[in-house]
Design a protein around this motif. Structure first.
Motif, short mmCIF file in Angstrom:
data_model
loop_
_atom_site.label_atom_id
_atom_site.label_comp_id
_atom_site.label_asym_id
_atom_site.label_seq_id
_atom_site.Cartn_x
_atom_site.Cartn_y
_atom_site.Cartn_z
N ILE A 66 0.84 -1.20 0.00
CA ILE A 66 0.00 0.00 0.00
C ILE A 66 0.87 1.25 0.00
O ILE A 66 0.60 2.22 -0.73
N VAL A 67 1.90 1.23 0.83
CA VAL A 67 2.80 2.40 0.89
C VAL A 67 3.47 2.63 -0.46
O VAL A 67 3.59 3.76 -0.95
N GLU A 68 3.94 1.54 -1.09
CA GLU A 68 4.59 1.68 -2.39
C GLU A 68 3.60 2.18 -3.45
O GLU A 68 3.94 3.00 -4.31
N LEU A 69 2.35 1.70 -3.38
CA LEU A 69 1.34 2.14 -4.33
C LEU A 69 1.05 3.62 -4.16
O LEU A 69 0.98 4.38 -5.15
N LEU A 70 0.87 4.07 -2.92
CA LEU A 70 0.60 5.49 -2.67
C LEU A 70 1.77 6.35 -3.14
O LEU A 70 1.57 7.44 -3.70
N ASP A 71 2.98 5.88 -2.92
CA ASP A 71 4.16 6.63 -3.37
C ASP A 71 4.15 6.77 -4.90
O ASP A 71 4.44 7.84 -5.44
N ALA A 72 3.77 5.69 -5.59
CA ALA A 72 3.70 5.73 -7.06
C ALA A 72 2.60 6.67 -7.52
O ALA A 72 2.77 7.43 -8.49
N LEU A 73 1.45 6.67 -6.84
CA LEU A 73 0.35 7.57 -7.23
C LEU A 73 0.71 9.02 -7.01
O LEU A 73 0.32 9.89 -7.80
N VAL A 74 1.47 9.31 -5.97
CA VAL A 74 1.92 10.68 -5.74
C VAL A 74 2.90 11.11 -6.83
O VAL A 74 2.81 12.23 -7.36
N ARG A 75 3.83 10.23 -7.18
CA ARG A 75 4.81 10.57 -8.22
C ARG A 75 4.13 10.83 -9.56
O ARG A 75 4.57 11.67 -10.34
N GLN A 76 3.02 10.11 -9.83
CA GLN A 76 2.30 10.28 -11.09
C GLN A 76 1.35 11.47 -11.07
O GLN A 76 0.71 11.77 -12.08
N GLY A 77 1.26 12.16 -9.93
CA GLY A 77 0.38 13.32 -9.85
C GLY A 77 -1.08 12.98 -9.69
O GLY A 77 -1.95 13.82 -9.97
#
Length: 631
Positions: A66-77
């Protein structure tokens, strides 16, 4: 961190994962397990929960995912941090969210739009719809100029120049096209954002257009579409009018706030029946601006620049040529494979816009071993064909045969030339001594003569040499075909034909179709490598090239294309005959040899650049016609 899903982001699961719709476009995540995780997590991504709270009761492995997914969603804007002290856009301010996403700071941009003075010019009921749309979008001051024709009256221009107007919106019909160009120029000079719409009952064209003014848009428009705008001048009514008003208001919002996309610089057509919008590239029209007959000095300079030019690569040409292809506005209406047979050779066809006084559009086709080659050849041929039909009489040296004054309208001058009531000449370059000379415009542009469209010596390429070579060799071929006497030559050796892998393949394919092929060498009669193809006892194709292998290959390709398309092959009758003379391969020729061969006809080959449309010249200036003149 308190993750919050942005308001302008949407997602949907698909078979291979998940697709996100964002202001920047589509984003795909190709992992089905991610789609399931996002669907379960999305309702809680509202900015109220921290990451620790979201993952508190999850196993360590799932928490880490979940943490990795949220980090990816933040990076993608796609997700933002809504924690204390963080700047984020509230759901109540979608305009601010949009402008912040594009500009980084929504407040100055929104202030310019909401507190600026707007001017709306047009006729009711569309004018009223536009005023309501602007007011609903937050504009506090909207002034109007009621203009039934949408002709941009003096009051409107005065308000733009002296009235402190910050941005404007203008709707007009076909009678106000020239006034629309004047208003657009005034706004551009003052830095006033402007959106305009050319309206009819069935279609509306919305600008601005960065590449052309409204007069060019009007002249580039297909004849049948122009007639539609003239026959149905009224603006759309009912729901279509309200949707159009909001569309134009949103486009103005983007212009004022600096959030305009690249597509906003193109003409947008709005279908009032389906509400569909389409974007169009429009090139400036050659009929506007100051033009005078070309002088000898100017022509010599033009030829010198063409000779010295570096040309362009196929990739560069393809990128430029796209600008000329548009079903409504393009000099090339379309370029596609259509229903043409595509085996064994690939084919493409283009439809080229013709002037209003000629029959059109004109179809041109070309072939190649692959789609890219077929399209490239077709585009080159189409641009040259357009140049051969495009005549700006202001660039010609024209004299009325009656001695009277010439009309002011270019189309009226064209009519006089076509009727034989005026003589017209232009400069060409003699290819034997590189000296300029005047040429009859009807010879350079057969479209000026009744019953003719394209020249026999049409040449095109990516540089001066290739263009001139194509044109000269086409004129050599035309000279062979025009000769009424019988032509005879020895048969070309089979080892030469099969020595080229491409020619060998083409020959085998035609033989497999049951055709008997022979190749007759006519090089001695023409002065350049020339091959006639005899198929089933009849001569069906002649090709002149600088090398024999090229003449064989290109003639075979022409025959193979006709065969795969099940087209009747042109028969030259029994004029080409096989002689009993011993055959020896002809020497490769140069462009100078081909020019000398044409001189043997007693006429002088002269190249006339087909350059009357500057916008098309910027795509490639290397289109010309070689004509034979008596001196």
């Amino acid at each position: 961190m308190r993750p919050r899903l942005k308001d302008d982001v949407y997602f949907t699961p698909v078979d291979e994962g998940m697709v996100w719709l964002t202001p920047a476009g589509l984003l795909r995540m190709r992992e089905p397990s991610v789609a399931t995780m996002v669907e379960r997590l999305a309702p809680r991504l509202n900015g109220r929960h921290t990451v620790d709270e979201l993952t508190a009761r999850l196993p360590e492995g799932t928490r880490r995912l979940i943490v990795e997914l949220l980090d990816a969603l933040v990076r993608q804007g796609l997700v933002e941090d809504a924690g204390p002290g963080r700047t984020h856009t509230a759901r109540a301010e979608p305009d601010a969210a949009f402008t912040q996403h594009v500009t980084g700071d929504p407040h100055p941009a929104l202030h310019r739009y909401r507190n600026g003075r707007a001017l709306v010019i047009g006729s009711d009921p569309l004018l009223a719809h536009v005023v309501r749309a602007l007011s609903a979008s937050g504009v506090t001051t909207v002034e109007t100029v009621l203009d039934e024709g949408g002709a941009a009256s003096d009051d409107a221009v005065h308000a733009i120049v002296h009235g402190g107007i910050d941005f404007a919106l203008h709707v007009f019909d076909s009678t106000g096209v020239s006034h629309a160009s004047v208003l657009a120029a005034a706004c551009a000079h003052r830095g006033v954002p402007l959106v305009q719409g050319l309206v009819s009952e069935s279609e509306v064209l919305v600008g601005p257009c960065a590449s052309a003014d409204w007069m060019s848009v009007w002249r580039r428009l297909r004849d049948e579409d122009r007639k539609q705008f003239e026959a149905e001048p009224g603006p759309p009514s009912g729901a279509a009018g309200r949707v159009l008003a909001n569309h134009m208001a949103f486009r103005l919002f983007r212009c004022v706030t600096g959030t305009a996309a690249p597509g906003d610089q193109r003409i947008c057509s709005f279908d009032t029946l389906t509400l569909e919008t389409r974007r169009h590239d429009v090139l400036p029209h050659f009929s506007f601006g100051t033009v005078r007959p070309q002088s000898r000095v100017d022509f010599v300079r033009t030829v010198r620049e063409l000779r010295r030019g570096l040309g362009c690569t196929e990739t560069e040409f393809s990128t430029r040529a796209v600008q000329a292809i548009d079903a409504q506005f393009g000099p090339i209406r379309s370029l596609a494979e259509d229903e043409l047979p595509q085996l064994p050779l690939r084919q493409a066809r283009a439809f080229v816009a013709a002037p209003s006084w000629a029959d059109g559009p004109v179809a041109v086709t070309a072939s190649g071993p692959d789609f890219a080659t077929a399209r490239h050849r077709t585009a080159l041929k189409a641009i040259a064909t357009y140049g051969a039909m495009t005549v700006d009489p202001r660039r010609l040296h024209v004299r009325s045969r009656s001695g009277g004054r010439l009309p002011d309208e270019p189309d009226d001058v064209i009519r006089l030339i076509r009727a034989g009531e005026a003589d017209a000449r232009l400069w060409g370059i003699r290819l034997d001594d590189a000296q300029p000379c005047l040429v009859d415009a009807r010879a350079a542009f057969p479209v000026l003569s009744e019953g003719s469209i394209l020249p026999m010596g049409l040449g095109f390429g990516l540089d001066w040499t290739s263009m001139t070579s194509v044109a000269v060799l086409e004129q050599c071929r035309a000279t062979v075909l025009a000769d009424p006497t019988a032509l005879a030559g020895p048969r070309v050796g089979q080892e030469v034909i099969d020595g080229d892998p491409v020619s060998r393949r083409y020959r085998r394919l035609l033989t497999a179709l049951g055709h008997d092929l022979r190749f007759i060498d006519l090089s001695r009669q023409t002065g350049v490598p020339t091959v006639a193809v005899m198929m089933n006892g009849a001569s069906v194709e002649v090709a002149c090239r600088l090398r024999l292998v090229e003449a064989i290959r290109d003639s075979l390709e022409a025959v193979l294309v006709a065969a795969q398309s099940q087209q009747p092959l042109p028969s030259l009758g029994r004029r080409v005959q096989e002689s009993t003379a011993q055959w020896s391969p002809p020497q490769d020729a140069s462009l100078g040899d081909a020019v000398t061969a044409l001189r043997q006809t007693g006429q002088t080959p002269v190249l006339v650049p087909l350059d009357h449309d500057p916008a098309m010249n910027r795509i490639t200036p290397y289109a010309g016609n070689v004509v034979l003149i008596d001196e």
